[in-house]
Every structure is written in structure tokens, then in C-alpha cells.
Write an enzyme that holds these catalytic residues in place. Structure first.
Site, PDB file in Angstrom:
ATOM      1  N   SER A  75      16.127  10.625  -6.593  1.00 26.13           N
ATOM      2  CA  SER A  75      16.800  10.728  -5.293  1.00 26.13           C
ATOM      3  C   SER A  75      18.233  11.222  -5.479  1.00 26.13           C
ATOM      4  O   SER A  75      18.996  10.657  -6.266  1.00 26.13           O
ATOM      5  CB  SER A  75      16.872   9.358  -4.620  1.00 26.13           C
ATOM      6  OG  SER A  75      15.625   9.005  -4.108  1.00 26.13           O
ATOM      7  N   HIS A 106      14.464  14.518  -1.632  1.00 24.73           N
ATOM      8  CA  HIS A 106      13.407  15.013  -2.530  1.00 24.73           C
ATOM      9  C   HIS A 106      12.866  16.301  -1.907  1.00 24.73           C
ATOM     10  O   HIS A 106      12.036  16.256  -1.002  1.00 24.73           O
ATOM     11  CB  HIS A 106      12.288  13.983  -2.686  1.00 24.73           C
ATOM     12  CG  HIS A 106      12.708  12.776  -3.475  1.00 24.73           C
ATOM     13  ND1 HIS A 106      12.434  12.621  -4.809  1.00 24.73           N
ATOM     14  CD2 HIS A 106      13.412  11.692  -3.104  1.00 24.73           C
ATOM     15  CE1 HIS A 106      12.944  11.481  -5.242  1.00 24.73           C
ATOM     16  NE2 HIS A 106      13.542  10.892  -4.213  1.00 24.73           N
ATOM     17  N   HIS A 128       6.318   8.666  -4.239  1.00 30.24           N
ATOM     18  CA  HIS A 128       6.481   7.213  -4.358  1.00 30.24           C
ATOM     19  C   HIS A 128       5.289   6.514  -3.707  1.00 30.24           C
ATOM     20  O   HIS A 128       4.728   7.004  -2.726  1.00 30.24           O
ATOM     21  CB  HIS A 128       7.760   6.757  -3.637  1.00 30.24           C
ATOM     22  CG  HIS A 128       9.007   7.474  -4.065  1.00 30.24           C
ATOM     23  ND1 HIS A 128       9.373   8.694  -3.540  1.00 30.24           N
ATOM     24  CD2 HIS A 128       9.977   7.127  -4.948  1.00 30.24           C
ATOM     25  CE1 HIS A 128      10.516   9.075  -4.095  1.00 30.24           C
ATOM     26  NE2 HIS A 128      10.907   8.149  -4.949  1.00 30.24           N
ATOM     27  N   TYR A 130       5.377   3.970  -1.798  1.00 26.58           N
ATOM     28  CA  TYR A 130       5.647   3.579  -0.405  1.00 26.58           C
ATOM     29  C   TYR A 130       5.441   4.733   0.584  1.00 26.58           C
ATOM     30  O   TYR A 130       5.406   4.515   1.793  1.00 26.58           O
ATOM     31  CB  TYR A 130       7.070   2.993  -0.254  1.00 26.58           C
ATOM     32  CG  TYR A 130       8.202   3.947  -0.601  1.00 26.58           C
ATOM     33  CD1 TYR A 130       8.588   4.980   0.256  1.00 26.58           C
ATOM     34  CD2 TYR A 130       8.895   3.807  -1.790  1.00 26.58           C
ATOM     35  CE1 TYR A 130       9.619   5.843  -0.074  1.00 26.58           C
ATOM     36  CE2 TYR A 130       9.936   4.660  -2.121  1.00 26.58           C
ATOM     37  CZ  TYR A 130      10.294   5.687  -1.260  1.00 26.58           C
ATOM     38  OH  TYR A 130      11.300   6.547  -1.589  1.00 26.58           O
ATOM     39  N   GLU A 131       5.299   5.957   0.056  1.00 26.43           N
ATOM     40  CA  GLU A 131       4.998   7.083   0.952  1.00 26.43           C
ATOM     41  C   GLU A 131       3.544   7.044   1.402  1.00 26.43           C
ATOM     42  O   GLU A 131       3.124   7.843   2.241  1.00 26.43           O
ATOM     43  CB  GLU A 131       5.281   8.417   0.240  1.00 26.43           C
ATOM     44  CG  GLU A 131       6.759   8.658  -0.015  1.00 26.43           C
ATOM     45  CD  GLU A 131       7.016   9.920  -0.821  1.00 26.43           C
ATOM     46  OE1 GLU A 131       6.923  11.016  -0.242  1.00 26.43           O
ATOM     47  OE2 GLU A 131       7.292   9.821  -2.028  1.00 26.43           O
ATOM     48  N   ALA A 158      17.354   7.222  -9.165  1.00 25.07           N
ATOM     49  CA  ALA A 158      18.492   6.460  -8.659  1.00 25.07           C
ATOM     50  C   ALA A 158      18.034   5.008  -8.630  1.00 25.07           C
ATOM     51  O   ALA A 158      16.886   4.724  -8.272  1.00 25.07           O
ATOM     52  CB  ALA A 158      18.846   6.931  -7.262  1.00 25.07           C
ATOM     53  N   MET A 261      12.167   2.172  -7.248  1.00 23.86           N
ATOM     54  CA  MET A 261      10.823   2.234  -6.651  1.00 23.86           C
ATOM     55  C   MET A 261      10.020   3.414  -7.209  1.00 23.86           C
ATOM     56  O   MET A 261       9.168   3.977  -6.522  1.00 23.86           O
ATOM     57  CB  MET A 261      10.953   2.392  -5.127  1.00 23.86           C
ATOM     58  CG  MET A 261      11.848   1.373  -4.463  1.00 23.86           C
ATOM     59  SD  MET A 261      12.167   1.811  -2.735  1.00 23.86           S
ATOM     60  CE  MET A 261      13.573   0.755  -2.381  1.00 23.86           C
ATOM     61  N   SER A 262      10.333   3.820  -8.431  1.00 26.28           N
ATOM     62  CA  SER A 262       9.628   5.004  -8.967  1.00 26.28           C
ATOM     63  C   SER A 262       9.508   4.919 -10.482  1.00 26.28           C
ATOM     64  O   SER A 262       9.555   3.850 -11.064  1.00 26.28           O
ATOM     65  CB  SER A 262      10.401   6.271  -8.589  1.00 26.28           C
ATOM     66  OG  SER A 262      11.628   6.343  -9.299  1.00 26.28           O
ATOM     67  N   ASN A 285      24.059   2.119  -6.569  1.00 24.80           N
ATOM     68  CA  ASN A 285      24.624   1.039  -5.728  1.00 24.80           C
ATOM     69  C   ASN A 285      24.548  -0.259  -6.500  1.00 24.80           C
ATOM     70  O   ASN A 285      23.793  -0.371  -7.460  1.00 24.80           O
ATOM     71  CB  ASN A 285      23.798   0.907  -4.433  1.00 24.80           C
ATOM     72  CG  ASN A 285      22.324   0.671  -4.723  1.00 24.80           C
ATOM     73  OD1 ASN A 285      21.574   1.608  -5.030  1.00 24.80           O
ATOM     74  ND2 ASN A 285      21.900  -0.578  -4.649  1.00 24.80           N
ATOM     75  N   HIS A 299      20.117   4.329   1.887  1.00 21.49           N
ATOM     76  CA  HIS A 299      19.653   5.513   1.157  1.00 21.49           C
ATOM     77  C   HIS A 299      20.725   6.608   1.117  1.00 21.49           C
ATOM     78  O   HIS A 299      20.811   7.361   0.132  1.00 21.49           O
ATOM     79  CB  HIS A 299      18.354   6.026   1.791  1.00 21.49           C
ATOM     80  CG  HIS A 299      17.672   7.108   0.999  1.00 21.49           C
ATOM     81  ND1 HIS A 299      17.270   6.936  -0.314  1.00 21.49           N
ATOM     82  CD2 HIS A 299      17.339   8.391   1.331  1.00 21.49           C
ATOM     83  CE1 HIS A 299      16.713   8.063  -0.750  1.00 21.49           C
ATOM     84  NE2 HIS A 299      16.744   8.957   0.220  1.00 21.49           N
TER      85      HIS A 299
END
Ligand code: R1P
Length: 346
Positions: A75, A106, A128, A130-131, A158, A261-262, A285, A299
Site C-alpha cells: 500500500s 494498489h 488481499h 478482505y477483498e 505497509a 493484512m497481506s 503508523n 488508510h
């Protein structure tokens, strides 16, 4: 005439579909509503070796560059691909059977090109869980890369910094991961094992190549950035929500340094296929682990940190690619010497 894998699949009468939900296999007749339903429910590993080969061939017909190094942009890190020269770009929508990128930051394209003369292929945008894609679908481009000739992979992401010393903008070389989705029985290597990629059971202790990590540390010193380059453990969660305070506190006690998450599904697929892997997280972050802290991660901030670190990350990746290509040439010539001495001896 070449057999199109789809018609090949359609002509084979029965096919096994694996359900990660029930951990069972069922046989379905191709073209029957049952199989279609299983595929629609993402419960069947639909990318046969032949289908993946046909995607690799489709790409090879359209591009002359033959990369042995692949790069996945995380990301806000898509601009890594802008450094490539002699570029040949394929939006995911035009590549047969590729999923579509849906996440801001992306771009959703495969970019072939050269980095300081070294041929590379770059995923400008990843997939990902979650997609809505199952993990084997998220990581199918890794197998396509493998079939194109890629045997070394740079994976970037990230991530939230959980380690108390980590600051946004730090770079964490990944030395290991905690696969929380795997704990819950979700893994891209689930289903019938494709031996042509790798064995059923794989050891993971050498997945994050030590020699490459050492080179990255040396390069960081040469670049004068070692004060913000760390080495640590990444944990993957399914997302799309960021973590709760309780979850983060739990992970911290488990030795996790950064969360995202990846990446893990790609690393598993690449390691299974015998690729050499270098991975790093850009700490975008801080993770909030204090109930009195009102800061909320978002995000946009994740993307902005990527932009902020763009120049230095481009330099780091370029130097790593040069090093990887050097290592590959060395091992190729060592192999040649070996086979030459074998010919001499016998
Ligand atoms: O891991 P990458 O793709 O870099 O993206 C990270 O950033 C997004 C959250 O902002 C999530 O997708 C997380 O995994």
C-alpha cells in the site's frame, strides 16, 4: 492445436473441489451447477498448473523481458515500479483469469521492465483476503511469476508498528511472521498439493533468506539509513478492520513487532515454489495499545507514509535487485563450474 485449459477442464468429466470450510473434498462434474456453485463460493482451487502455465505463456508472448526477480508493491509503495525502464504494463483486467485490484493505493497492474539493467516484474498492487478473494487466488500471481522464470522475490507492505520503539517511516526487514489466518485454518497452500510447484509439507524457518537480510542491512548502512531500519516479526490478520487494543496487546506479548493484512500468503506460496525471499514492512503508523489514546489509524495515513519514504525505498529496492542479480550470476557460474568439473571427472 494448443489445449485451452478452460476447455481442457470442461472436457474432464470429474474434478475434486476442496472446501476449507468443511476440510473435505467433493467430486463435481465440470459444468454442473454444483461445481459452479463451489467456484462461486471460492471453495475450490481452480488454478490448475495448466491454467497458470497458459497465463504465463500469454504474458511471455507479449513481452520480451525474462525476469528472474519479482517485486510486490505494498500500500502506497506502487511508485517502486515507476523506477523501471523499458516498461511493459499489463492492467490486471486484461490478463486472463487475474483477479482485480480493489484497494486504493494498489494500481492493479503487472509491470515488466528493467531496474539498472536487471530484468524484473513488478506487481503494482496486490490482492488481499478482505477483498473477498480466497488466499490461493490472492497469491496466484506468484505462481505465474514462477512459471515465467522468477526465482527471487521482494515483498513489501505497509504495516502498523507494534514494537514500542518503532516509529512511522521505519523500515522493518521481515525475519519471520506469525500467520494468524493460518492458525484459523486458512492457508493458500490448502487443497490438493501441486508437486510441480513444491512439496506438501514445507519447513518455514529459512523462508526469509538470511543472506538477503544481511545484504539489506549492509545496504542500509551504505545508504546511511540504519537508524530507522529494524528487523522484526510481522503478524497477518484478515482485515479489513484495523486491530482492537486487546488484540494488539495480545500480539505484543507474543513477540510480534508489526501487523498487517497481506504478505504471508505470498511468502508461503513463493517459499513453497522454492523462491528466495526478501520482505520488508514500511511502518506506516503506530498501533494504539492504550485505552486513553484517541488516535485512530486510517488508510490515508498509510498511503502518505509510503509517499514520504518513496525515494529511499526506491534506492533500497534497486540496490537489493542488483545484489540479487549478482548472487544469481554467481550461483549460475558456480553451477557451470560444477558441471564442467563433473564432465572432466567422468
Ligand atoms: O499490506 P499492504 O498491501 O501494504 O496494505 C496494508 O495497508 C492496508 C491498510 O491500510 C492493508 O491492506 C494492509 O495490509
Amino acid at each position: 492445436m494448443k489445449t485451452d485449459p478452460i476447455s481442457f477442464a470442461a472436457s474432464s468429466p470429474m474434478r475434486a473441489a476442496y472446501s476449507p470450510l468443511t476440510h473435505s473434498f467433493s467430486s463435481f462434474k465440470i459444468g454442473t451447477p454444483n461445481l459452479d456453485a463451489a467456484i462461486a463460493a471460492n471453495n475450490s482451487n481452480f488454478y490448475t498448473y495448466e491454467l497458470l502455465q497458459s497465463i504465463a505463456e500469454w504474458l511471455k508472448k507479449r513481452v520480451d523481458i525474462r525476469p528472474t526477480v519479482g517485486i510486490i508493491c505494498g500500500s502506497g509503495l506502487g511508485s517502486l515500479a515507476d523506477t523501471l525502464t523499458e516498461r511493459n504494463t499489463f492492467p490486471y483486467e486484461v490478463i486472463p483469469h487475474f483477479p482485480k485490484s480493489t484497494v486504493h493505493g494498489h494500481e492493479g497492474q503487472l509491470v515488466f521492465g528493467k531496474l539498472k539493467g536487471v530484468p524484473v516484474v513488478c506487481m503494482q498492487g496486490r490482492f488481499h483476503y478482505y477483498e473477498g478473494y480466497p488466499l490461493w487466488k490472492c497469491s496466484m500471481p506468484i505462481r505465474v511469476m514462477k512459471l515465467i522464470g522468477v526465482n527471487q522475490l521482494i515483498v513489501t507492505n505497509a504495516a502498523g508498528g507494534l514494537h514500542s520503539d518503532y516509529q512511522p517511516g521505519d523500515i522493518m526487514i521481515m525475519k519471520d511472521h506469525v500467520n494468524l489466518m493460518g492458525f484459523a485454518g486458512n492457508n493458500p497452500l490448502q487443497g490438493v498439493n501441486e508437486e510441480r510447484f513444491g512439496p506438501r509439507f514445507i519447513a518455514m524457518n529459512r523462508a526469509y533468506d538470511k543472506e538477503l537480510r544481511d545484504h539489506a542491512k549492509k545496504i542500509s548502512k551504505d545508504l546511511g539509513i540504519e537508524s530507522f531500519v529494524r528487523e522484526g516479526v510481522y503478524a497477518v490478520l484478515g482485515g479489513p478492520n484495523f486491530e482492537t487494543i486487546a488484540e494488539l496487546r495480545l500480539l505484543k506479548t507474543c513477540g510480534v513487532d508489526a501487523v498487517g493484512m497481506s504478505t504471508v500468503h505470498e511468502v508461503l506460496t513463493a517459499h513453497h515454489a522454492g523462491m528466495r525471499i526478501f520482505a520488508f514492512s514500511l511502518i506506516s503508523n503506530k498501533c494504539v495499545t492504550d485505552y486513553d489514546d484517541d488516535y485512530e489509524v486510517n488508510h490515508a495515513e498509510v498511503i502518505d507514509t509510503g509517499k514520504m519514504r518513496e525515494p529511499i525505498l526506491k534506492e533500497l529496492v534497486t540496490r537489493m535487485v542488483l545484489k540479487m542479480s549478482e548472487l544469481e550470476n554467481e550461483s549460475a557460474s558456480a553451477n557451470n563450474i560444477d558441471s564442467a568439473s563433473l564432465m572432466f571427472d567422468y
